[in-house]
Design a protein around this motif. Structure first.
Motif, mmCIF file in Angstrom:
data_model
loop_
_atom_site.group_PDB
_atom_site.id
_atom_site.type_symbol
_atom_site.label_atom_id
_atom_site.label_comp_id
_atom_site.label_asym_id
_atom_site.label_seq_id
_atom_site.Cartn_x
_atom_site.Cartn_y
_atom_site.Cartn_z
ATOM 1 N N PHE A 46 0.840 -1.203 0.000
ATOM 2 C CA PHE A 46 0.000 0.000 0.000
ATOM 3 C C PHE A 46 0.879 1.259 0.000
ATOM 4 N N ARG A 47 1.947 1.240 0.815
ATOM 5 C CA ARG A 47 2.842 2.404 0.845
ATOM 6 C C ARG A 47 3.508 2.601 -0.515
ATOM 7 N N ALA A 104 2.424 1.618 -3.458
ATOM 8 C CA ALA A 104 1.437 2.043 -4.460
ATOM 9 C C ALA A 104 1.145 3.537 -4.341
ATOM 10 N N LEU A 105 0.997 4.010 -3.090
ATOM 11 C CA LEU A 105 0.692 5.434 -2.891
ATOM 12 C C LEU A 105 1.895 6.314 -3.218
ATOM 13 N N ASP A 106 3.097 5.791 -2.999
ATOM 14 C CA ASP A 106 4.296 6.580 -3.294
ATOM 15 C C ASP A 106 4.591 6.656 -4.792
ATOM 16 N N GLN A 123 2.459 6.159 -7.521
ATOM 17 C CA GLN A 123 1.443 6.691 -8.432
ATOM 18 C C GLN A 123 0.511 7.662 -7.698
ATOM 19 N N PRO A 124 -0.017 8.664 -8.409
ATOM 20 C CA PRO A 124 -0.936 9.652 -7.786
ATOM 21 C C PRO A 124 -2.335 9.068 -7.607
ATOM 22 N N LEU A 125 -2.453 8.062 -6.756
ATOM 23 C CA LEU A 125 -3.734 7.361 -6.617
ATOM 24 C C LEU A 125 -4.821 8.257 -6.032
ATOM 25 N N LEU A 126 -4.468 9.060 -5.030
ATOM 26 C CA LEU A 126 -5.490 9.891 -4.394
ATOM 27 C C LEU A 126 -6.021 10.940 -5.368
ATOM 28 N N HIS A 127 -5.105 11.570 -6.126
ATOM 29 C CA HIS A 127 -5.555 12.566 -7.110
ATOM 30 C C HIS A 127 -6.422 11.922 -8.189
ATOM 31 N N ALA A 144 -3.413 -1.146 -4.790
ATOM 32 C CA ALA A 144 -4.117 -0.006 -5.398
ATOM 33 C C ALA A 144 -5.539 -0.393 -5.806
ATOM 34 N N LEU A 159 -7.747 -0.430 -2.783
ATOM 35 C CA LEU A 159 -8.174 0.927 -2.396
ATOM 36 C C LEU A 159 -9.245 1.455 -3.354
#
Length: 277
Positions: free
Chosen positions: A57-58, A60-62, A64-68, A247, A250
């Motif tokens: 999870f860390r 994936a978030l680091d 790629q801009p998954l939240l955006h 990802a 999520l």
């Protein structure tokens, strides 16, 4: 008629097997998301990770801009669902209440249009959006999702409107209620479960859609979540399996949250209708 214990046990077993079949992809996804690279490369993979880790999870978030991308998807999907329902509800009411050759032809065309493959419409769609200067735009993609969801939304809502007895509207008219008040106070509450189900369909369709988003969006900052998930797959087709599963896990959360909220309204509306009847 009483059901025999053996038959009842068979029904429960079949239901349990069906539920497990439906849950299998999600269970595999979660299992893979928490596995270490060593377990992912094992020749004898286990369902339950021996040493669960949130490292995927860390990573994936680091990387790629998954939240955006998730915010882009959420904005597009919610807007498409709201606009599709606002357009489909009055149109479906007219098609259901005023039956004619034209309304039957329109309903048939709506159903037939669902058979069109995406590839068939992408070129004229691209040219139209280019003329409107909506290529590489979230507004353009939202417009596409509204148009794509509208036929099926209409089809769903026509059935729900026809399920509402016209006698209720006639009784309200006899009691002195105007047309608008009848629609708002009598028809709309009875249509609430159908509207909620239609909105859920439009939201999930837009959230999961990949092809239109891949073709119409070019700027990295405007890409939606399904497109960004493909970045975990290399040029040679090799997938970074752990971060990809994390990802994807999520990405399933927002639709599940929306479904949990709307599902209560659908169930509540159905129960209210059952009590009234």
């Amino acid at each position: 008629m009483r059901t025999r214990p053996a038959a009842r046990a068979g029904q429960y077993a079949a239901l349990l097997a069906y539920l497990l079949f439906l849950a299998l992809p999600l269970l595999w996804l979660l299992s893979t998301a928490f596995k270490s690279p060593r377990e992912l490369g094992s020749l004898h993979p286990a369902w339950i990770p021996r040493h669960p880790t949130p490292a995927n999870f860390r990573q994936a978030l680091d990387e790629q801009p998954l939240l955006h991308a998730a915010l882009n998807s959420l904005l597009v999907a919610l807007t498409a669902a709201v606009v599709a329902v606002l357009l489909a509800t009055p149109t479906a009411y007219v098609m259901a209440r005023h039956r004619s050759v034209l309304s039957r032809a329109a309903t048939g065309w709506v159903v037939f249009s669902q058979a069109f493959p995406f590839v068939l419409v992408i070129i004229p769609l691209f040219l139209v959006l280019k003329r409107l200067r909506l290529i590489d735009s979230l507004a353009g993609l939202t417009l596409v999702y509204v148009v794509w969801a509208l036929p099926f939304a209409l089809w769903m809502l026509v059935g729900h409107v026809r399920a509402v007895p016209a006698e209720l509207e006639e009784a309200a008219a006899v009691d002195g209620a105007g047309r608008l008040r009848t629609l708002v106070s009598v028809t709309a509450p009875l249509l609430a479960p159908g509207i909620a189900a239609t909105a859920l369909f439009a939201f999930v369709t837009a959230w999961n859609e990949f092809f239109f988003a891949l073709v119409l969006l070019k700027s990295p900052g405007k890409q939606t979540l399904p497109v960004v998930l493909t970045h975990f797959i290399g040029a040679e087709g090799a997938a970074d399996l752990g971060p990809l599963a994390a990802a994807a896990s999520l990405a399933t959360l927002p639709p599940l949250a929306v479904f949990a909220v709307i599902q209560r309204r659908i169930t509540g509306g159905l129960l209210a209708g059952a009590v009234k009847s």
